[in-house]
Scaffold this motif. Sequence first.
Motif, PDB file in Angstrom:
ATOM      1  N   THR A  27     -12.824  -1.382   4.855  1.00  0.00           N
ATOM      2  CA  THR A  27     -11.988  -2.368   5.527  1.00  0.00           C
ATOM      3  C   THR A  27     -12.768  -2.998   6.679  1.00  0.00           C
ATOM      4  O   THR A  27     -13.824  -2.492   7.086  1.00  0.00           O
ATOM      5  CB  THR A  27     -10.719  -1.720   6.080  1.00  0.00           C
ATOM      6  OG1 THR A  27     -11.082  -0.778   7.106  1.00  0.00           O
ATOM      7  CG2 THR A  27      -9.949  -1.003   4.975  1.00  0.00           C
ATOM      8  N   ASN A 123     -14.878 -14.483   1.188  1.00  0.00           N
ATOM      9  CA  ASN A 123     -14.674 -15.862   0.759  1.00  0.00           C
ATOM     10  C   ASN A 123     -15.645 -16.257  -0.346  1.00  0.00           C
ATOM     11  O   ASN A 123     -15.285 -17.005  -1.264  1.00  0.00           O
ATOM     12  CB  ASN A 123     -14.809 -16.796   1.952  1.00  0.00           C
ATOM     13  CG  ASN A 123     -13.561 -16.831   2.806  1.00  0.00           C
ATOM     14  OD1 ASN A 123     -12.599 -17.517   2.491  1.00  0.00           O
ATOM     15  ND2 ASN A 123     -13.551 -16.062   3.879  1.00  0.00           N
ATOM     16  N   LYS A 203      -9.432  -7.900   1.882  1.00  0.00           N
ATOM     17  CA  LYS A 203      -9.138  -9.114   2.638  1.00  0.00           C
ATOM     18  C   LYS A 203      -8.127  -8.800   3.744  1.00  0.00           C
ATOM     19  O   LYS A 203      -7.009  -8.361   3.472  1.00  0.00           O
ATOM     20  CB  LYS A 203      -8.585 -10.197   1.716  1.00  0.00           C
ATOM     21  CG  LYS A 203      -8.416 -11.544   2.413  1.00  0.00           C
ATOM     22  CD  LYS A 203      -8.014 -12.632   1.429  1.00  0.00           C
ATOM     23  CE  LYS A 203      -7.945 -13.988   2.108  1.00  0.00           C
ATOM     24  NZ  LYS A 203      -7.604 -15.066   1.166  1.00  0.00           N
ATOM     25  N   PRO A 204      -8.503  -9.009   5.013  1.00  0.00           N
ATOM     26  CA  PRO A 204      -7.583  -8.699   6.109  1.00  0.00           C
ATOM     27  C   PRO A 204      -6.632  -9.861   6.381  1.00  0.00           C
ATOM     28  O   PRO A 204      -6.877 -10.990   5.980  1.00  0.00           O
ATOM     29  CB  PRO A 204      -8.534  -8.499   7.298  1.00  0.00           C
ATOM     30  CG  PRO A 204      -9.672  -9.422   7.001  1.00  0.00           C
ATOM     31  CD  PRO A 204      -9.804  -9.474   5.490  1.00  0.00           C
ATOM     32  N   ILE A 205      -5.548  -9.553   7.080  1.00  0.00           N
ATOM     33  CA  ILE A 205      -4.667 -10.598   7.591  1.00  0.00           C
ATOM     34  C   ILE A 205      -5.212 -11.008   8.949  1.00  0.00           C
ATOM     35  O   ILE A 205      -5.328 -10.193   9.862  1.00  0.00           O
ATOM     36  CB  ILE A 205      -3.224 -10.094   7.724  1.00  0.00           C
ATOM     37  CG1 ILE A 205      -2.661  -9.716   6.353  1.00  0.00           C
ATOM     38  CG2 ILE A 205      -2.338 -11.161   8.364  1.00  0.00           C
ATOM     39  CD1 ILE A 205      -1.266  -9.122   6.396  1.00  0.00           C
ATOM     40  N   LEU A 206      -5.575 -12.258   9.085  1.00  0.00           N
ATOM     41  CA  LEU A 206      -6.225 -12.722  10.304  1.00  0.00           C
ATOM     42  C   LEU A 206      -5.193 -13.236  11.297  1.00  0.00           C
ATOM     43  O   LEU A 206      -4.332 -14.050  10.949  1.00  0.00           O
ATOM     44  CB  LEU A 206      -7.222 -13.825   9.978  1.00  0.00           C
ATOM     45  CG  LEU A 206      -8.359 -13.449   9.030  1.00  0.00           C
ATOM     46  CD1 LEU A 206      -9.228 -14.659   8.758  1.00  0.00           C
ATOM     47  CD2 LEU A 206      -9.194 -12.326   9.612  1.00  0.00           C
ATOM     48  N   ASP A 207      -5.273 -12.735  12.514  1.00  0.00           N
ATOM     49  CA  ASP A 207      -4.436 -13.229  13.598  1.00  0.00           C
ATOM     50  C   ASP A 207      -5.206 -14.321  14.337  1.00  0.00           C
ATOM     51  O   ASP A 207      -6.129 -14.040  15.096  1.00  0.00           O
ATOM     52  CB  ASP A 207      -4.071 -12.100  14.570  1.00  0.00           C
ATOM     53  CG  ASP A 207      -3.096 -11.117  13.951  1.00  0.00           C
ATOM     54  OD1 ASP A 207      -2.525 -11.454  12.905  1.00  0.00           O
ATOM     55  OD2 ASP A 207      -2.911 -10.025  14.501  1.00  0.00           O
ATOM     56  N   GLN A 342     -12.702 -22.636   5.890  1.00  0.00           N
ATOM     57  CA  GLN A 342     -13.495 -21.461   6.242  1.00  0.00           C
ATOM     58  C   GLN A 342     -14.479 -21.773   7.367  1.00  0.00           C
ATOM     59  O   GLN A 342     -14.681 -20.965   8.274  1.00  0.00           O
ATOM     60  CB  GLN A 342     -14.262 -20.954   5.012  1.00  0.00           C
ATOM     61  CG  GLN A 342     -15.021 -19.659   5.254  1.00  0.00           C
ATOM     62  CD  GLN A 342     -14.113 -18.542   5.696  1.00  0.00           C
ATOM     63  OE1 GLN A 342     -13.005 -18.413   5.183  1.00  0.00           O
ATOM     64  NE2 GLN A 342     -14.549 -17.747   6.656  1.00  0.00           N
ATOM     65  N   LYS A 370      -0.611 -15.958  11.423  1.00  0.00           N
ATOM     66  CA  LYS A 370      -1.332 -15.184  10.427  1.00  0.00           C
ATOM     67  C   LYS A 370      -1.791 -16.099   9.304  1.00  0.00           C
ATOM     68  O   LYS A 370      -0.987 -16.833   8.737  1.00  0.00           O
ATOM     69  CB  LYS A 370      -0.461 -14.047   9.877  1.00  0.00           C
ATOM     70  CG  LYS A 370      -0.089 -13.014  10.955  1.00  0.00           C
ATOM     71  CD  LYS A 370       0.693 -11.879  10.362  1.00  0.00           C
ATOM     72  CE  LYS A 370       1.107 -10.866  11.408  1.00  0.00           C
ATOM     73  NZ  LYS A 370      -0.002 -10.223  12.060  1.00  0.00           N
ATOM     74  N   LEU A 371      -3.093 -16.044   9.021  1.00  0.00           N
ATOM     75  CA  LEU A 371      -3.647 -16.870   7.953  1.00  0.00           C
ATOM     76  C   LEU A 371      -4.223 -15.965   6.881  1.00  0.00           C
ATOM     77  O   LEU A 371      -4.805 -14.947   7.177  1.00  0.00           O
ATOM     78  CB  LEU A 371      -4.758 -17.766   8.511  1.00  0.00           C
ATOM     79  CG  LEU A 371      -4.339 -18.781   9.594  1.00  0.00           C
ATOM     80  CD1 LEU A 371      -5.532 -19.597  10.026  1.00  0.00           C
ATOM     81  CD2 LEU A 371      -3.247 -19.690   9.083  1.00  0.00           C
TER      82      LEU A 371
END
Length: 371
Positions: A27, A123, A203-207, A342, A370-371
């Motif tokens: 992760t 990506n 794939k993380p959840i991006l803040d 990106q 969140k993206l």
Amino acid sequence: MIKRILPLTILVLLLSVSGAFALETMTLDQVVERVQTQNSQLALLEEELRYTAWLEDEARDTAEDLEDLVESSYGDKWLPQARLVYVEPLKMEFELNSLERQKVTLKKTLESDAVNAYLGLINAKEALLQAKYDLLVAEKDELAKKLMLDMGRIAKIDYDKAYIALQQQSRVVASYERTIELNYIKLNALMERTASDRYEVVKPILDVSLPKIESFDMAVVHYKENSDKILDQVEALRVAEENYDIADEIADNETTIIQAERAMNLESFRTIAMLRSADYDFRIAYNDLVSKYDAVLTAFGRYGLSVKGYEIAKIKYERGMSTPVEFLNAASDNESARRAWQTSLNDFFSARTAFIVNFSIEEATDDVIKL
């Protein structure tokens, strides 16, 4: 003969068995933690910190031994000893504090590098899957145009367009494969792993958020009190002032005093100029960060629309409702929008990390998206 073949057979079996196991999953948090704990540059900096701390203790011990001698002495010849008593401990304390700040900055920089490489890998892998599908479409189109050309149903230029599109799509696939390889190498270098190591990434959840600024005036004050470069300059002024005080009290040569005073004044001018520009630097950097934040949201919105367009074009193509060319155009537009998003995301994260580090911002967040 059997004895010579047996080791090779065992090796082949071992390779076959090892290949059956799933790849290690890593992760983003695990990668960042490993980067910050295993990095050799950080380890060297920590060793330098320990050595500098020892030098500071030695400087203070020397100052205590010479203090009585210096206080009863007068003249330029005693200036080196006086500096050992009054200046050297200050310089060592300054260097130790500077190294501590470098350590904090390096950890944040390593985190930023790890995030960029990790997201770049994810990506590139996602884009490769789409590019391979688009390659299949281009291959089918080229094959169909070749048959139609042979039957005399289309002009040579129509086939040439399909052939060129196929070659371009092949290069796109190869490009993403190289990008995946490059990002694996970057991550392995950061984590001090073997360059050929491979693992799955999640794939993380991006803040995506701006640093929370309650008051610009208070943020600037905090910046002045905690900025690496400002603190370094203040320490340089402090040392110059101490040097002047020693020269003024002990030296019997007027030139020595004038030179010390000039050095002090120069450091004072530099400090005043740096403090004066702090407010402007802060506001300019924040406005630049807000612009990058807006660019992320705009690019993300455009990418969302392009994804829907791509999915519709894919369904139409698979059902024979559109031509391969129309589908490839939609795929190309979608890929362009994805790259723009990106790029804007990476630019924002790099700028955000730099802003937090350079201006000593607390990492509280404002409106989180969140993206």
